[in-house]
Design an enzyme around this catalytic site. Structure first.
Site, PDB file in Angstrom:
ATOM      1  N   GLU A 120       0.827  -1.203   0.000  1.00  0.00           N
ATOM      2  CA  GLU A 120       0.000   0.000   0.000  1.00  0.00           C
ATOM      3  C   GLU A 120       0.863   1.256   0.000  1.00  0.00           C
ATOM      4  OE1 GLU A 120      -1.669  -1.996   3.258  1.00  0.00           O
ATOM      5  OE2 GLU A 120      -3.721  -1.558   2.666  1.00  0.00           O
ATOM      6  N   CYS A 133       3.169   8.435   1.529  1.00  0.00           N
ATOM      7  CA  CYS A 133       3.624   7.465   2.526  1.00  0.00           C
ATOM      8  C   CYS A 133       3.881   6.140   1.802  1.00  0.00           C
ATOM      9  CB  CYS A 133       2.538   7.304   3.602  1.00  0.00           C
ATOM     10  SG  CYS A 133       2.908   6.007   4.792  1.00  0.00           S
ATOM     11  N   CYS A 140       5.277  -7.057   7.681  1.00  0.00           N
ATOM     12  CA  CYS A 140       6.331  -6.648   8.621  1.00  0.00           C
ATOM     13  C   CYS A 140       6.528  -7.743   9.651  1.00  0.00           C
ATOM     14  CB  CYS A 140       5.938  -5.345   9.313  1.00  0.00           C
ATOM     15  SG  CYS A 140       7.218  -4.695  10.401  1.00  0.00           S
ATOM     16  N   CYS A 144       4.567  -5.385  16.290  1.00  0.00           N
ATOM     17  CA  CYS A 144       4.011  -4.456  17.288  1.00  0.00           C
ATOM     18  C   CYS A 144       2.529  -4.805  17.444  1.00  0.00           C
ATOM     19  CB  CYS A 144       4.172  -3.017  16.816  1.00  0.00           C
ATOM     20  SG  CYS A 144       5.879  -2.617  16.442  1.00  0.00           S
ATOM     21  N   CYS A 147      -0.507  -2.699  15.806  1.00  0.00           N
ATOM     22  CA  CYS A 147      -0.402  -2.335  14.387  1.00  0.00           C
ATOM     23  C   CYS A 147      -0.947  -3.453  13.498  1.00  0.00           C
ATOM     24  CB  CYS A 147       1.060  -2.064  14.053  1.00  0.00           C
ATOM     25  SG  CYS A 147       1.366  -1.855  12.286  1.00  0.00           S
ATOM     26  N   GLY A 190       6.019  -2.187   6.716  1.00  0.00           N
ATOM     27  CA  GLY A 190       7.404  -2.625   6.816  1.00  0.00           C
ATOM     28  C   GLY A 190       8.281  -1.804   7.732  1.00  0.00           C
ATOM     29  N   GLU A 191       9.404  -2.393   8.098  1.00  0.00           N
ATOM     30  CA  GLU A 191      10.411  -1.733   8.928  1.00  0.00           C
ATOM     31  C   GLU A 191      11.595  -1.401   8.014  1.00  0.00           C
ATOM     32  OE1 GLU A 191      11.198  -0.364  11.996  1.00  0.00           O
ATOM     33  OE2 GLU A 191      13.056  -0.105  10.857  1.00  0.00           O
ATOM     34  N   SER A 222      10.903   6.256   9.305  1.00  0.00           N
ATOM     35  CA  SER A 222      10.451   5.933  10.659  1.00  0.00           C
ATOM     36  C   SER A 222      10.839   4.496  11.000  1.00  0.00           C
ATOM     37  CB  SER A 222       8.928   6.096  10.746  1.00  0.00           C
ATOM     38  OG  SER A 222       8.455   5.616  11.985  1.00  0.00           O
ATOM     39  N   SER A 245       9.840   5.256  16.637  1.00  0.00           N
ATOM     40  CA  SER A 245       8.552   4.930  17.260  1.00  0.00           C
ATOM     41  C   SER A 245       8.800   4.525  18.710  1.00  0.00           C
ATOM     42  CB  SER A 245       7.880   3.789  16.496  1.00  0.00           C
ATOM     43  OG  SER A 245       7.617   4.213  15.179  1.00  0.00           O
ATOM     44  N   LEU A 246       8.613   5.478  19.603  1.00  0.00           N
ATOM     45  CA  LEU A 246       8.891   5.242  21.031  1.00  0.00           C
ATOM     46  C   LEU A 246       7.723   4.460  21.647  1.00  0.00           C
ATOM     47  CD1 LEU A 246      10.818   5.913  23.423  1.00  0.00           C
ATOM     48  CD2 LEU A 246       9.459   7.989  23.777  1.00  0.00           C
ATOM     49  N   ASN A 247       6.565   5.070  21.630  1.00  0.00           N
ATOM     50  CA  ASN A 247       5.303   4.362  21.938  1.00  0.00           C
ATOM     51  C   ASN A 247       5.141   3.861  23.374  1.00  0.00           C
ATOM     52  OD1 ASN A 247       4.690   4.809  19.305  1.00  0.00           O
ATOM     53  ND2 ASN A 247       5.037   2.710  18.615  1.00  0.00           N
ATOM     54  N   ASN A 321      -5.096   4.530  15.897  1.00  0.00           N
ATOM     55  CA  ASN A 321      -6.107   4.334  14.856  1.00  0.00           C
ATOM     56  C   ASN A 321      -6.652   2.933  14.978  1.00  0.00           C
ATOM     57  OD1 ASN A 321      -5.657   6.896  13.574  1.00  0.00           O
ATOM     58  ND2 ASN A 321      -3.714   6.047  12.853  1.00  0.00           N
ATOM     59  N   CYS A 363      -1.954   5.535   9.817  1.00  0.00           N
ATOM     60  CA  CYS A 363      -0.827   4.823  10.432  1.00  0.00           C
ATOM     61  C   CYS A 363      -1.322   3.554  11.106  1.00  0.00           C
ATOM     62  CB  CYS A 363      -0.184   5.666  11.524  1.00  0.00           C
ATOM     63  SG  CYS A 363       0.562   7.160  10.955  1.00  0.00           S
TER      64      CYS A 363
HETATM   65  N1  SAH Z   1       7.764   0.289  10.834  1.00  0.00           N
HETATM   66  C1  SAH Z   1       8.064   1.654  11.043  1.00  0.00           C
HETATM   67  C2  SAH Z   1       7.332   2.574  10.083  1.00  0.00           C
HETATM   68  C3  SAH Z   1       5.897   2.217   9.773  1.00  0.00           C
HETATM   69  S1  SAH Z   1       4.739   2.390  11.075  1.00  0.00           S
HETATM   70  C4  SAH Z   1       7.785   2.059  12.469  1.00  0.00           C
HETATM   71  O1  SAH Z   1       7.188   1.280  13.196  1.00  0.00           O
HETATM   72  O2  SAH Z   1       8.204   3.136  12.860  1.00  0.00           O
HETATM   73  C5  SAH Z   1       4.525   4.161  11.149  1.00  0.00           C
HETATM   74  C6  SAH Z   1       4.033   4.671  12.494  1.00  0.00           C
HETATM   75  O3  SAH Z   1       2.691   4.208  12.740  1.00  0.00           O
HETATM   76  C7  SAH Z   1       4.858   4.193  13.677  1.00  0.00           C
HETATM   77  O4  SAH Z   1       5.216   5.276  14.495  1.00  0.00           O
HETATM   78  C8  SAH Z   1       3.905   3.278  14.431  1.00  0.00           C
HETATM   79  O5  SAH Z   1       4.182   3.259  15.812  1.00  0.00           O
HETATM   80  C9  SAH Z   1       2.570   3.908  14.113  1.00  0.00           C
HETATM   81  N2  SAH Z   1       1.408   3.033  14.276  1.00  0.00           N
HETATM   82  C10 SAH Z   1       1.332   1.697  14.112  1.00  0.00           C
HETATM   83  N3  SAH Z   1       0.071   1.260  14.343  1.00  0.00           N
HETATM   84  C11 SAH Z   1      -0.671   2.363  14.660  1.00  0.00           C
HETATM   85  C12 SAH Z   1      -2.053   2.590  14.971  1.00  0.00           C
HETATM   86  N4  SAH Z   1      -2.928   1.589  14.985  1.00  0.00           N
HETATM   87  N5  SAH Z   1      -2.456   3.846  15.236  1.00  0.00           N
HETATM   88  C13 SAH Z   1      -1.588   4.873  15.175  1.00  0.00           C
HETATM   89  N6  SAH Z   1      -0.289   4.737  14.864  1.00  0.00           N
HETATM   90  C14 SAH Z   1       0.174   3.494  14.606  1.00  0.00           C
HETATM   91 FE1  SF4 Z   2       6.088  -3.080  11.653  1.00  0.00          FE
HETATM   92 FE2  SF4 Z   2       6.045  -0.449  12.195  1.00  0.00          FE
HETATM   93 FE3  SF4 Z   2       3.763  -1.899  12.317  1.00  0.00          FE
HETATM   94 FE4  SF4 Z   2       5.680  -2.233  14.147  1.00  0.00          FE
HETATM   95  S1  SF4 Z   2       4.478  -0.368  13.790  1.00  0.00           S
HETATM   96  S2  SF4 Z   2       4.577  -3.883  13.088  1.00  0.00           S
HETATM   97  S3  SF4 Z   2       7.531  -1.970  12.940  1.00  0.00           S
HETATM   98  S4  SF4 Z   2       4.990  -1.504  10.486  1.00  0.00           S
END
Ligand code: SAH
Ligand code: SF4
Length: 384
Positions: A120, A133, A140, A144, A147, A190-191, A222, A245-247, A321, A363
């Site tokens: 996508e 984007c 991936c 996480c 996600c 993807g990462e 990212s 992505s600290l989270n 999201n 995201c």
């Molecule tokens: N894999 C990389 C880049 C893609 S994800 C990464 O993880 O950084 C891009 C961003 O979306 C990241 O900061 C991730 O933490 C965030 N993300 C993933 N799932 C999400 C969700 N359901 N709602 C909001 N942000 C999300």
């Molecule tokens: Fe992969 Fe980024 Fe989603 Fe984590 S947040 S599963 S690294 S795409």
């Protein structure tokens, strides 16, 4: 960087998309042509966005005919286009199994790369710019828990051509409505740092003033926090901006939602961030997905302030999201309280509401979901 594979090394025509200037010069030499013809193709492909040899009129007619037989410019194919009420477009793209991968030495890698895949790309129009984007892998492996992309697992790595092809397609598809500035974010499926070489090869083309000419200030990679990847990126001459992505506000919490934290815990990650050589204009961006009732408390905010001390950074707070996962959206009052604690301690923090949620383009929502309204099936239409 991907190694040059001469046209003679495989039966099918050579896909030129994703090739560097040096690779194109060498390819043209391997055909017995002067190397500067490679430079002309490099400019035509990436600066002028010409995807058929017939249109490269500064090449001699004979060479154009020969290239049409012995080479190709294979863009990803648009399968579907989901259009959000806010103007965001989610493209579902089909990637072919690529002939050039059959020349890869590592047989396991060959098998993976040969898999056709679907990814996508998201196009977000704004008043004075557009943000594209892009995905760097199909699926991936990082897993996480919040996600949706993680639920796909890793399908395969993308090639440099497939990565750059997403930007080219999004620009071409929206050619008539393009604004002067283009931002590119590597935040799709993807990462990126787990597909380092193809990602770097694509970034060099994206950032080259003689190719796609996008400013490094407008391109953001990212990462979920792949420490060796951050260390490698630090050594690159040409690099985009970096977002992490600290989270989470503690190792315990991060372990729970991002299993990668067990491999690269916060201390190692933030240490790599502190050592990262920022350019004078640059700062690190920390993304913090707010998961309602999980990581959005006042104490979390205070811990984030401490973690980011001594780092030239800003924080993007992203309310979660929704997808079919066991988390909830954060309460608006808690989002604001969180932001205020950061801001009061001089940590620049912004709340970023993702766009395109109604078509699963936001995201963390990229998992190839099919939609009803706002969807156009474009299987018959080729880009350009
Ligand atoms: N894999 C990389 C880049 C893609 S994800 C990464 O993880 O950084 C891009 C961003 O979306 C990241 O900061 C991730 O933490 C965030 N993300 C993933 N799932 C999400 C969700 N359901 N709602 C909001 N942000 C999300
Ligand atoms: Fe992969 Fe980024 Fe989603 Fe984590 S947040 S599963 S690294 S795409």
């Amino acid at each position: 960087m991907a190694s040059l594979i001469p046209a003679s090394a495989f039966a099918g025509p050579c896909n030129l998309l994703g090739k560097s200037l040096e690779e194109l010069r060498a390819f043209l030499e391997s055909l017995g042509e002067p190397a500067y013809r490679g430079a002309q193709i490099y400019h035509a492909l990436y600066a002028e966005r010409r995807f058929d040899f017939a249109g490269m009129t500064n090449l001699p007619a004979k060479l154009r005919e020969r290239l049409a037989r012995e080479a190709l410019i294979a863009l990803p194919r648009i399968m579907r286009k989901h259009i959000s009420a806010d103007g965001t477009i989610r493209y579902v793209l089909a990637l072919d199994a690529l002939a050039e991968d059959s020349a890869a030495k590592d047989s396991q890698k060959t098998a993976r790369s040969l898999t056709p895949a679907t990814i996508e790309t998201v196009f977000m129009p704004e008043e004075n710019r557009q943000t594209i984007c892009i995905s760097t892998q199909a699926g991936c492996a990082v897993d996480c828990h919040f996600c949706l992309t993680a639920t796909l697992g890793l399908i395969r790595n993308l090639t440099a051509g497939e990565i750059i092809g997403q930007v080219l397609i999004a620009l071409e598809e929206n050619r008539a409505a393009l604004k002067p500035q283009t931002n590119v974010v590597l935040m799709g499926q993807g990462e990126p740092l787990l597909n380092f070489d193809p990602v770097m090869a694509a970034l060099r083309i994206l950032l080259d003033p003689n190719a796609m000419a996008i400013s490094a200030k407008h391109v953001t990679l990212s990462t979920s926090g792949i420490v060796p990847g951050i260390e490698r990126l630090a050594l690159e001459k040409v690099r985009p901006k970096l977002a992490i992505s600290l989270n989470a506000s503690s190792d315990e919490q991060r372990d729970e939602i991002m299993p990668i934290n067990r491999k690269y815990p916060l201390e190692a990650l933030l240490d790599a961030c502190r050592r990262y050589p920022l350019r004078p204009w640059e700062h690190l961006t920390f993304e913090y997905v707010l998961l309602g009732g999980f990581n959005d408390s006042v104490d979390d905010a205070r811990r984030v302030v401490k973690l980011l001390a001594n780092l030239r950074s800003k924080v993007n707070l992203i309310p979660w999201n929704p997808g079919d996962l066991p988390y909830s959206k954060p309460d608006p009052a808690r989002i604001e309280a969180f932001r205020k604690i950061l801001a009061d301690k001089d940590v620049r923090a912004f709340v970023r509401y993702s766009r395109g949620q109604d078509v699963m383009a936001a995201c963390g929502q990229l998992a190839l979901m099919e939609m009803g309204a706002g969807t156009q099936s474009l299987t018959q239409i080729s880009p350009g």
